[in-house]
Scaffold this motif. Structure first.
Motif, mmCIF file in Angstrom:
data_model
loop_
_atom_site.group_PDB
_atom_site.id
_atom_site.type_symbol
_atom_site.label_atom_id
_atom_site.label_comp_id
_atom_site.label_asym_id
_atom_site.label_seq_id
_atom_site.Cartn_x
_atom_site.Cartn_y
_atom_site.Cartn_z
ATOM 1 N N ASP A 358 40.355 3.466 19.492
ATOM 2 C CA ASP A 358 41.621 4.173 19.649
ATOM 3 C C ASP A 358 41.803 4.731 21.060
ATOM 4 O O ASP A 358 42.874 5.239 21.395
ATOM 5 N N VAL A 359 40.770 4.682 21.875
ATOM 6 C CA VAL A 359 40.862 5.205 23.240
ATOM 7 C C VAL A 359 40.684 4.078 24.254
ATOM 8 O O VAL A 359 40.178 4.279 25.341
ATOM 9 N N ALA A 360 41.132 2.881 23.869
ATOM 10 C CA ALA A 360 40.982 1.721 24.751
ATOM 11 C C ALA A 360 41.699 1.930 26.077
ATOM 12 O O ALA A 360 41.180 1.575 27.148
ATOM 13 N N PHE A 361 42.896 2.525 26.032
ATOM 14 C CA PHE A 361 43.653 2.721 27.265
ATOM 15 C C PHE A 361 42.897 3.620 28.223
ATOM 16 O O PHE A 361 42.860 3.355 29.439
ATOM 17 N N ASN A 362 42.268 4.667 27.705
ATOM 18 C CA ASN A 362 41.485 5.553 28.557
ATOM 19 C C ASN A 362 40.336 4.803 29.221
ATOM 20 O O ASN A 362 40.039 5.004 30.405
#
Length: 475
Positions: A358-362
């Motif tokens: 869920d934090v791939a963009f980060n």
């Protein structure tokens, strides 16, 4: 190009106005600040976004490449940082250092290119959530949207390259006059000035507000990052334009963020959508979301174009595997079509992280920033070494910082190290496998692979671009 021992193979059809448009859209500061502030709001809050943006703008300016030293031909190559390291590093280390920075620069551009299709794809998904409240989005559907956007970018940068300057000029007009904060000024509820400028938030579970603030500054950093005499001038004006628009937008945006927790928990996962909901109807929310989506898509095309040319340049200098294939230029189209294809495939591969995290963009923007900062640290450090040990060997410049050169370069060097360290941190604690910042694994992995490949296969092939420069004697 002749003085650098290169043959001009790519079409150069960007004149000053289109070069300004290209760099302004590539940076897209207010659009990024609007759509990529989740970590800053989690680790820092309202004031924790505004003040880091100010010091980040200053730090980015100090580590900005023109402060190194401009001269007639240094910046007319697509190689960028690894070319500068090749020129300014101590002669006995210039080849290996240039090779390493070439890989890190390629990694930075590739990760940065992957981040923008991610934004575009998930923004389109967010519009569907607004219009159809019963829609339950999944990560794999967002990844498919990212891949679809990437395919369109691939097509435009190979077969639509001749029209890019005109398209970028149109996008610049939208970038300036589509400043959405005007609508929100008129319609959205607002905080007080005291709340906006003094309310810090530590929702990441860190043991101090200062630590939370340092980790959350990645949102401000991401909003601030991004041949011949035309490009330096375009870079300067685009930084001024985007910096001013970004500051006005960010302060106004934080005034309208009246409930940080509610904004962070919006079903779309985009806080700016929550702010828009407070001002307009669902149809209006989608309409307001279309403008930044289009502009970020235009920035995606520009980013992909720049990345493919940097990758092509490093392959041309024999730095990458399959260099002959990646370094091929389509003679009819005058574009590095294979490099564009590799860039799009890399974007697709990185987008797969979103399926399991869920934090791939980060992770993607962290990878972009840490590899970018290492490519800033090395050339600035090499210039500092030259200024200190062999100032007589610095090339003749169009303009120079004079006695301010060393302090400015030193501040830029220290800021790059500061940013490099903090961008490896995860959003929140405690950390598990889904919330872990995988940027550190990818960065270290690429660093190890690149150096192993250098000593096994490339140390006898790669020479560094500076050996081809007219008049270079290896001092």
């Amino acid at each position: 190009m002749g003085r650098m021992g290169k043959i001009q193979k790519l079409r150069r059809n960007y004149r000053p106005p289109s070069a300004l448009a290209f760099t302004a859209i590539l940076q897209g500061t207010w659009e990024v600040l609007m759509t990529a502030t989740t970590q800053g709001l989690t680790d820092g809050g309202l004031a924790g976004l505004i003040w880091p943006y100010i010091w980040t703008s200053l730090g980015s300016a100090l580590s900005w490449p023109p402060w190194l030293r401009w001269h007639r031909w240094l910046h007319s190559t697509s190689g960028g940082q690894y070319h500068w390291v090749s020129e300014f590093a101590p002669p006995q280390y210039q080849k290996v250092m240039s090779y390493f920075i070439g890989w890190m620069s390629t990694l930075s551009w590739q990760a940065g290119t992957a981040s923008e299709p991610f934004l575009v794809g998930t923004l389109i998904q967010a519009c569907a959530i607004v219009m159809y409240p019963d829609y339950a989005p999944t990560n794999w559907q967002g990844t498919l949207m990212v891949i679809a956007v990437t395919i369109v970018v691939w097509f435009l940068n190979i077969w639509g390259s001749r029209a890019m300057p005109l398209i970028q000029n149109i996008m610049l007009v939208i970038h300036v006059f589509g400043f959405l904060i005007i609508v929100l000024w008129a319609l959205a509820p607002r905080n007080t000035a005291k709340v906006t400028f003094t309310q810090f938030t530590n929702d990441g579970g860190w043991n101090s507000m200062g630590l939370s603030l340092m980790i959350g500054q990645i949102s401000a950093i991401y909003g601030c990052i991004y041949a011949g005499i035309t490009v330096p001038r375009a870079m300067a004006w685009s930084c001024i334009l985007n910096g001013a628009l970004g500051l006005v937008f960010l302060i106004s945006y934080m005034f309208m963020m009246t409930d940080v927790d509610a904004a962070l928990n919006d079903p779309t996962y985009y806080p700016h959508i929550w702010v828009s909901r407070q001002a307009v109807s669902p149809g209006g929310v989608v309409a307001l979301n279309v403008i930044p989506t289009i502009l970020i898509f235009a920035g995606t095309v520009s980013f992909n174009l720049s990345t493919s040319r940097q990758t092509w340049a490093f392959a041309r200098d024999r730095g990458l595997p399959f260099s002959n294939w990646i370094g091929h230029v389509d003679r009819k189209l005058e574009v590095p079509s294979n490099a564009v294809t590799i860039t799009c495939l890399t974007t697709t591969a990185l987008s797969l992280i979103n399926i399991g995290s869920d934090v791939a963009f980060n992770a993607i923007i962290s990878l972009n920033i840490v590899s970018l900062m290492i490519t800033c640290t090395f050339p600035i450090g090499c210039v500092l070494w030259r200024r200190w040990r062999h100032p007589e060997l610095l090339p003749r410049s169009r303009w120079s910082l004079g006695r301010w050169g060393i302090p400015v370069n030193l501040c830029g060097f220290l800021y790059s190290i500061h940013t490099f360290f903090w961008c490896f941190w995860p959003n929140a604690t405690p950390v598990d496998k889904t919330s872990f910042n995988w940027a550190v694994v990818m960065f270290v992995g690429v660093a190890i692979i690149s150096m192993a490949y250098y000593f096994v296969r490339r140390r006898h092939v790669y020479r560094g671009p500076v050996v081809l420069v007219e008049g270079w004697k290896g001092q």
